[in-house]
Design a protein around this motif. Structure first.
Motif, PDB file in Angstrom:
ATOM      1  N   VAL A 106     -12.805   5.103 -40.077  1.00 49.01           N
ATOM      2  CA  VAL A 106     -12.586   5.629 -41.430  1.00 49.01           C
ATOM      3  C   VAL A 106     -11.184   5.259 -41.910  1.00 49.01           C
ATOM      4  N   GLY A 107     -11.120   4.734 -43.128  1.00 43.57           N
ATOM      5  CA  GLY A 107      -9.820   4.420 -43.726  1.00 43.57           C
ATOM      6  C   GLY A 107      -9.153   3.193 -43.153  1.00 43.57           C
ATOM      7  N   THR A 145     -14.962   0.393 -49.587  1.00 46.67           N
ATOM      8  CA  THR A 145     -15.851  -0.409 -50.426  1.00 46.67           C
ATOM      9  C   THR A 145     -15.153  -1.718 -50.796  1.00 46.67           C
ATOM     10  N   GLN A 151     -16.513   0.979 -38.007  1.00 51.30           N
ATOM     11  CA  GLN A 151     -16.820   2.372 -38.329  1.00 51.30           C
ATOM     12  C   GLN A 151     -15.562   3.245 -38.418  1.00 51.30           C
ATOM     13  N   PRO A 162     -20.701   7.551 -39.247  1.00 48.71           N
ATOM     14  CA  PRO A 162     -19.812   7.655 -40.412  1.00 48.71           C
ATOM     15  C   PRO A 162     -19.425   6.280 -40.949  1.00 48.71           C
ATOM     16  N   GLY A 163     -19.341   6.171 -42.248  1.00 47.82           N
ATOM     17  CA  GLY A 163     -18.883   4.926 -42.855  1.00 47.82           C
ATOM     18  C   GLY A 163     -17.371   4.864 -42.879  1.00 47.82           C
ATOM     19  N   ASN A 164     -16.832   3.660 -43.056  1.00 43.57           N
ATOM     20  CA  ASN A 164     -15.372   3.515 -43.062  1.00 43.57           C
ATOM     21  C   ASN A 164     -14.753   3.816 -44.425  1.00 43.57           C
ATOM     22  N   LYS A 165     -15.598   4.065 -45.436  1.00 42.63           N
ATOM     23  CA  LYS A 165     -15.167   4.442 -46.794  1.00 42.63           C
ATOM     24  C   LYS A 165     -14.462   3.304 -47.544  1.00 42.63           C
ATOM     25  N   ALA A 185     -19.213   0.677 -45.349  1.00 42.90           N
ATOM     26  CA  ALA A 185     -18.448   1.704 -46.061  1.00 42.90           C
ATOM     27  C   ALA A 185     -19.186   3.036 -46.124  1.00 42.90           C
ATOM     28  N   GLN A 186     -20.501   2.998 -46.261  1.00 42.54           N
ATOM     29  CA  GLN A 186     -21.277   4.228 -46.435  1.00 42.54           C
ATOM     30  C   GLN A 186     -21.774   4.769 -45.089  1.00 42.54           C
ATOM     31  N   ASP A 187     -21.976   6.084 -45.065  1.00 47.14           N
ATOM     32  CA  ASP A 187     -22.559   6.706 -43.869  1.00 47.14           C
ATOM     33  C   ASP A 187     -23.976   6.166 -43.672  1.00 47.14           C
ATOM     34  N   ASN A 228     -12.197  -0.938 -52.955  1.00 47.04           N
ATOM     35  CA  ASN A 228     -11.036  -0.437 -52.213  1.00 47.04           C
ATOM     36  C   ASN A 228     -10.320  -1.557 -51.469  1.00 47.04           C
TER      37      ASN A 228
END
Length: 421
Positions: free
Chosen positions: A215-216, A336, A213, A331-334, A319-321, A339
């Motif tokens: 982010v980034g 995909t 979880q 929160p997702g880790n964004k 990746a998604q919330d 990426n």
């Protein structure tokens, strides 16, 4: 037959599968510059010998994990594992002997509680009492531990099932076959133990436990000092355990460094053009071609790639919330699959080393970057299907082996049958 994972095939079957994939790709003009050996009795040395040509290089390297050929990393990890098991075995033996001696002394004291001085000799040893059968049995058992080859049991992930297979190989009906295979030094009839570097395993496990979880993940910067310290610990052969005290971004950077610093990329450079050429194919044709190329990889490259793709797929799934069980927002880790492919692609798929003055080649490298991302994205999203072997391909393997190794067919069929029960 049912579809089976690639890593469940025996070493002999995987080598045969490489040859089948090679000829199919050759017919479709998907590979060039790679050929099978046709020199006399060595003809059956498959394409893996070409792709593993770096395995004998840099044996004298000091680092244990980073910047050395993948096969050498695996060998170093295997040596470390054997050392650890030897230490554990020695400690077990000492504890068993100590417990047996204590029990033996208790038995002597129980038999003659008032004459202990008569039982013990001047040096503190027992004078006349013979060793108990229990003690002799334990001693002989410790000496018998070498009776079963470690290679046939502890090399593999599923020790229980592999132990059963090892026992099956010891069955009288198999002894002659086993001796023949050992004498001829042919490939193993059992699956190869999972060849994934320890540093890759530890990093993936840590991020799965503490960073899905985050982010980034893989994009956010890390501490160069802490990453360097972790790298040195792995390179020195330490048994590094990553826990919640380690920063997720540091571990992510360490994983990227491992693949970036490999002298030969995880996907061999000889296969770069073939992989990249699948980028804009129709989906089913692309997956069919990528599967053949995966079959062509040496076992250590194939096993490590599978571990990495499985891990990256899990990261992409977060990746998604999302909403938790108590309706709290997670929160997702964004990150995909696209990426992640952008980050790992250039390290996993690399062309042959370019000449400094070859400006057109550098321009072509930039042009191919989009193709690399698309190919790796497809690998991440479809890794499960790509690393499966269909019943039709399994039949092709058996037919081919029937021509070259007919004596092993019976055992392989029985092993497959027992596995499906």
């Amino acid at each position: 037959m049912q579809p089976v994972p690639l890593h469940s095939l025996s070493e002999l079957e995987r080598a045969c599968l490489q040859e089948i994939a090679f000829y199919q790709l050759q017919k479709m003009n998907m590979i060039s510059g790679i050929s099978l050996s046709k020199a006399g009795p060595k003809r059956n040395k498959f394409i893996r010998r070409k792709l593993e040509n770096s395995s004998k290089e840099k044996k004298e390297c000091c680092p244990q994990a980073f910047g050395i050929p993948l096969s050498q990393v695996i060998a170093n990890d295997w040596t470390h594992k054997q050392t650890q098991e030897a230490v554990k075995g020695s400690r077990r033996d000492c504890l068993e002997v100590e417990a047996t001696v204590t029990e033996f002394r208790a038995q002597i004291q129980k038999k003659s509680p008032f004459s202990r001085d008569c039982v013990l000799g001047p040096g503190g040893e027992f004078a006349d009492e013979p060793l108990s059968p229990i003690f002799l049995d334990n001693v002989s058992r410790s000496h018998r531990r070498g009776g079963v080859s470690v290679d046939s049991i502890t090399d593999l992930d599923d020790n229980t099932s592999r132990l059963l297979e090892a026992l099956q190989l010891s069955h009288p009906n198999e002894l002659d076959l086993r001796r023949t295979l050992e004498r001829n030094k042919t490939l193993s009839l059992n699956p190869i133990y999972r060849q994934v570097p320890r540093v890759v395993d530890r990093c993936c496990q840590h991020i799965e436990a503490y960073g899905l979880q985050t982010v980034g993940i893989f994009r956010v910067g890390s501490s160069k000092k802490r990453v360097q310290q972790l790298r040195e610990e792995f390179d020195q052969g330490f048994d590094v355990f990553l826990d919640d005290s380690h920063c997720v971004h540091d571990v992510a950077a360490l994983l990227k460094e491992f693949f970036r610093d490999m002298p030969d990329s995880l996907i061999p450079r000889e296969l770069y053009s073939a992989f990249v050429s699948t980028a804009f194919m129709e989906r089913m044709a692309q997956l069919s071609m990528l599967q053949l190329l995966v079959y062509l990889l040496p076992p250590c490259n194939s096993d490590t790639l599978y571990q990495l793709l499985q891990f990256l797929n899990k990261v992409a799934q977060h990746a998604q919330d999302s909403t938790g069980p108590e309706r709290q927002e997670i929160p997702g880790n964004k990150m995909t699959a696209s990426n992640l492919a952008t980050i790992f692609g250039p390290n996993l798929l690399q062309r042959e080393k370019l000449l400094e003055r070859d400006h057109s080649a550098h321009a072509m490298e930039i042009k191919y970057s989009a193709s690399i991302i698309l190919v790796l994205q497809s690998l991440i999203e479809n890794y499960e299907a790509l690393f499966m072997v269909s019943p039709e391909v399994q039949h092709d393997i058996l037919r081919r082996l029937f021509q070259t190794e007919p004596d092993v067919i019976d055992y392989l069929l029985r092993r497959k049958f027992n596995t499906t029960l």
